[in-house]
Motif scaffolding. Structure first.
Motif, PDB file in Angstrom:
ATOM      1  N   SER A 123      -7.608 -26.780 -21.215  1.00 41.44           N
ATOM      2  CA  SER A 123      -8.762 -27.036 -22.073  1.00 41.44           C
ATOM      3  C   SER A 123     -10.022 -27.128 -21.230  1.00 41.44           C
TER       4      SER A 123
ATOM      5  N   THR B 130      -5.728 -23.647 -24.677  1.00 43.82           N
ATOM      6  CA  THR B 130      -5.290 -24.160 -25.968  1.00 43.82           C
ATOM      7  C   THR B 130      -6.406 -24.804 -26.780  1.00 43.82           C
ATOM      8  N   ARG B 131      -7.351 -25.459 -26.099  1.00 47.61           N
ATOM      9  CA  ARG B 131      -8.421 -26.128 -26.844  1.00 47.61           C
ATOM     10  C   ARG B 131      -9.726 -26.054 -26.062  1.00 47.61           C
TER      11      ARG B 131
ATOM     12  N   GLY C  91      -7.304 -17.805 -31.623  1.00 48.99           N
ATOM     13  CA  GLY C  91      -6.122 -18.663 -31.573  1.00 48.99           C
ATOM     14  C   GLY C  91      -6.307 -19.939 -30.780  1.00 48.99           C
ATOM     15  N   VAL C  92      -7.561 -20.293 -30.491  1.00 52.90           N
ATOM     16  CA  VAL C  92      -7.858 -21.490 -29.690  1.00 52.90           C
ATOM     17  C   VAL C  92      -8.336 -22.597 -30.622  1.00 52.90           C
TER      18      VAL C  92
ATOM     19  N   ARG D 289      -6.226 -17.345 -24.450  1.00 46.75           N
ATOM     20  CA  ARG D 289      -5.197 -18.113 -25.164  1.00 46.75           C
ATOM     21  C   ARG D 289      -3.808 -17.677 -24.700  1.00 46.75           C
TER      22      ARG D 289
ATOM     23  N   ALA E  71      -8.795 -14.566 -27.081  1.00 44.44           N
ATOM     24  CA  ALA E  71      -7.369 -14.363 -27.343  1.00 44.44           C
ATOM     25  C   ALA E  71      -6.619 -14.092 -26.040  1.00 44.44           C
TER      26      ALA E  71
ATOM     27  N   ASP F 281      -1.187 -25.391 -21.043  1.00 42.77           N
ATOM     28  CA  ASP F 281      -2.024 -26.203 -21.935  1.00 42.77           C
ATOM     29  C   ASP F 281      -3.326 -26.526 -21.200  1.00 42.77           C
TER      30      ASP F 281
END
Length: 395
Positions: free
Chosen positions: A224, A248-249, A285-286, A243, A240, A222
């Motif tokens: 960011s 994740t963010r 996917g983020v 990811r 991607a 996880d």
């Protein structure tokens, strides 16, 4: 109050004696004095938050202590005397140790004061992270800011942007782990600092993820970071790939949907560029966190409200509204950046941002009122929340 705390679901174990209650809740322990003071501690025994002598205090790992006044959107936060804060919490502990049925934290005031030096052995002074990442472990994969030209940010002035080499990064991570200690259990993922770690080349960024997975396997799923709103650093395919490695963010300082306002802030972003970036992130996917400033006037509000629905955000994303802090007017310095902010004042005694606001007739905009309006105007599928840089402390 004690009756409620004894049965509180958040505690896995509770001890009571005399006027005191000690509650254990995973990675945080709490001490309550009946109808009195309260303090919360990490698993190393360092206090993190406290309400003592009627004062609400936050202690940063960097040695800074903030005091909160008021509440909700009307809250004010200021730096406070560190020694006095430590003395108040250790006094609470001393009272509680009498007849205590368990071993309580034994940090002295001098040991707590020495934590600042220990922090600076592991970290450079930390910048600011978004509210939903306050519990992340900050890893400084870069130093400084790749752009460093925004008028509203003085955190990295005079610093050269630098990517930390893998060997140096491993040493940094090792020092961070040793300093945070048992407190690692309370961390929720990794935040890659400083200002824009995602500006580095893809190959270098993949090496950073190699280090994270080797050294912090439970947190590396996880990850960011911030990214600039005006450069297409990554294709959707590259995003991607990141990811898949744990990104994740990503947080984007959009600041405004009004391009003249962006230009006045020294930010070379465009609405089209922001849209492309957000769509690339979502396609990879983020999830995204987009940040808008408040306090920039009517055109800014209207254009920002027009921009947001076009970005295709959903329930996985977040929209932050951050009241503008104008240098020279705020009664505090954000945690971890004291001694780092340098301002060149013009002939009227104004910093560059204040002078620009004066020129644009925006000097008297009520940032708090505009923040409330923006939060209402920006409602959609994504969560909308306040982002107040004054409240940040790396605890």
């Amino acid at each position: 109050m004690f009756e409620e705390l004894v049965t509180a679901a958040r505690f896995s174990k509770v001890h009571t004696w005399g006027r005191f209650l000690w509650g254990e809740a995973g990675a945080t322990n709490s001490l309550y004095e009946h109808d009195g003071d309260v303090a919360h501690f990490d698993l190393e025994g360092r206090w993190q938050r406290a309400k003592v002598n009627g004062r609400t205090l936050l202690r940063g790992l960097d040695g800074v202590v903030l005091e909160r006044f008021g509440g909700a959107d009307g809250e004010d936060v200021r730096l406070t005397d560190v020694r006095l804060a430590h003395e108040a919490v250790t006094s609470l502990l001393e009272r509680a140790r009498l007849d205590a049925p368990l071993l309580l934290p034994g940090w002295t005031v001098e040991q707590l004061l020495a934590e600042k030096a220990r922090f600076l052995e592991a970290y450079r002074p930390v910048g600011i992270v978004p509210p939903d990442r306050y519990r992340s472990l900050i890893i400084q994969a870069t130093q400084g800011c790749a752009y460093n030209g925004c008028l509203f940010c003085s955190l990295y002035k005079g610093q050269r942007y630098r990517v930390v080499p893998p060997a140096e990064l491993r040493t940094h991570v090792d020092k961070v782990k040793a300093f945070v200690g048992s407190g690692l259990e309370a961390r929720r993922g990794v935040f890659l600092g400083e200002a824009n770690a995602l500006a580095m080349p893809q190959a270098a960024l993949l090496e950073v993820f190699d280090v994270l997975h080797a050294e912090l396997p439970t947190l590396a799923t996880d990850v960011s970071s911030f990214i600039d709103a005006f450069d297409d650093y990554r294709t959707a395919a590259e995003l991607a790939a990141l990811r898949a490695r744990g990104l994740t963010r990503v947080f984007i300082g959009v600041e405004s949907g009004d391009e003249p306002t962006l230009a006045a802030l020294g930010k070379p972003a465009t609405v089209a560029g922001v849209s492309r970036l957000v769509k690339s992130l979502k396609a990879g996917g983020v999830s995204v966190g987009v940040i808008f400033l408040a306090g920039l006037g009517r055109a800014h509000v209207e254009k920002s409200a027009e921009l947001l629905p076009t970005l295709g955000l959903d329930e996985d994303d977040v929209v932050y509204v951050s009241p503008l802090v104008v240098e020279g007017r705020a009664p505090f310095t954000p945690s971890g950046v004291e001694g780092r902010v340098s301002t060149s004042l013009d002939v009227n005694g104004l910093g560059p941002l204040a002078a620009q606001l004066e020129r644009r007739g925006l000097a008297n905009v009520d940032a708090e009122a505009e923040a409330i309006e923006l939060r209402a105007r920006l409602k959609g599928r994504a969560k909308v929340a306040r982002y107040d840089v004054r409240r940040w402390v790396y605890a």
